[in-house]
Write a protein that holds these residues in place. Structure first.
Motif, PDB file in Angstrom:
ATOM      1  N   TRP A  34       0.826  -1.292   0.074  1.00  0.00           N
ATOM      2  CA  TRP A  34       0.212  -0.047  -0.124  1.00  0.00           C
ATOM      3  C   TRP A  34       0.800   1.419   0.063  1.00  0.00           C
ATOM      4  N   TRP A  35       1.911   1.017   0.565  1.00  0.00           N
ATOM      5  CA  TRP A  35       3.057   2.398   0.607  1.00  0.00           C
ATOM      6  C   TRP A  35       3.341   2.748  -0.868  1.00  0.00           C
ATOM      7  N   LEU A  38       0.637   5.175  -1.711  1.00  0.00           N
ATOM      8  CA  LEU A  38       0.661   6.243  -1.290  1.00  0.00           C
ATOM      9  C   LEU A  38       1.637   7.337  -1.961  1.00  0.00           C
TER      10      LEU A  38
END
Length: 119
Positions: A34-35, A38
Motif C-alpha cells: 500500500w505504501w 501512497l
C-alpha cells in the motif's frame, strides 16, 4: 529560455504523473504494498503543481499539449522500466503526438498569432 522551461516542466510533469500512476499500478495490480500507492498519490499531486508552473496561461492549451508528452513518456517509461517492446506504430503515433504538442505550445508564440480562431 521559455522554450527550455516548457520542455523541462513537461518532462518533470511526465515523470511525476507516469511514475505516480506506475506506483499505484504496482500497489493495486501487482500487490506490492500500500505504501507504493501512497507514494504514487503524492507523485500524482506533484504532477498537478508542476503543470501549473507552465508559462502558458491557458489551462486547456497546456493540458492538450501535455497529452502528446504523456503519450511519448508513457511509451518510454514502459521501455525503460517494464521492458515493453513498442511497434513501429507506437513510435509513429508518439512522434505525431509530440509534433502536435509542439504546434500547440510553440507555434502561436513563434508566429505571433496567439489569437483565438475567428478573432
Amino acid at each position: 529560455m521559455t522554450t527550455a522551461r516548457i520542455v523541462i516542466l513537461f518532462a518533470l510533469a511526465a515523470v511525476a504523473e507516469i511514475g505516480g500512476a506506475w506506483l499505484v499500478w504496482q500497489a493495486v495490480r501487482e500487490n506490492r504494498g500500500w505504501w507504493l500507492g501512497l507514494l504514487g498519490i503524492l507523485a500524482l499531486g506533484a504532477y498537478g503543481f508542476i503543470a501549473a508552473l507552465q508559462p502558458e496561461a491557458n489551462f486547456g492549451r497546456v493540458l492538450a499539449a501535455y497529452g502528446g508528452v504523456f503519450i511519448a513518456g508513457s511509451l518510454a517509461w514502459g521501455i525503460v522500466v517494464d521492458g515493453f517492446r513498442p511497434t513501429v506504430w507506437d513510435y509513429v503515433g508518439s512522434a505525431v503526438a509530440l509534433v502536435g504538442a509542439a504546434i500547440i505550445m510553440l507555434a502561436p508564440a513563434l508566429a505571433g498569432t496567439d489569437q483565438p480562431v475567428g478573432a
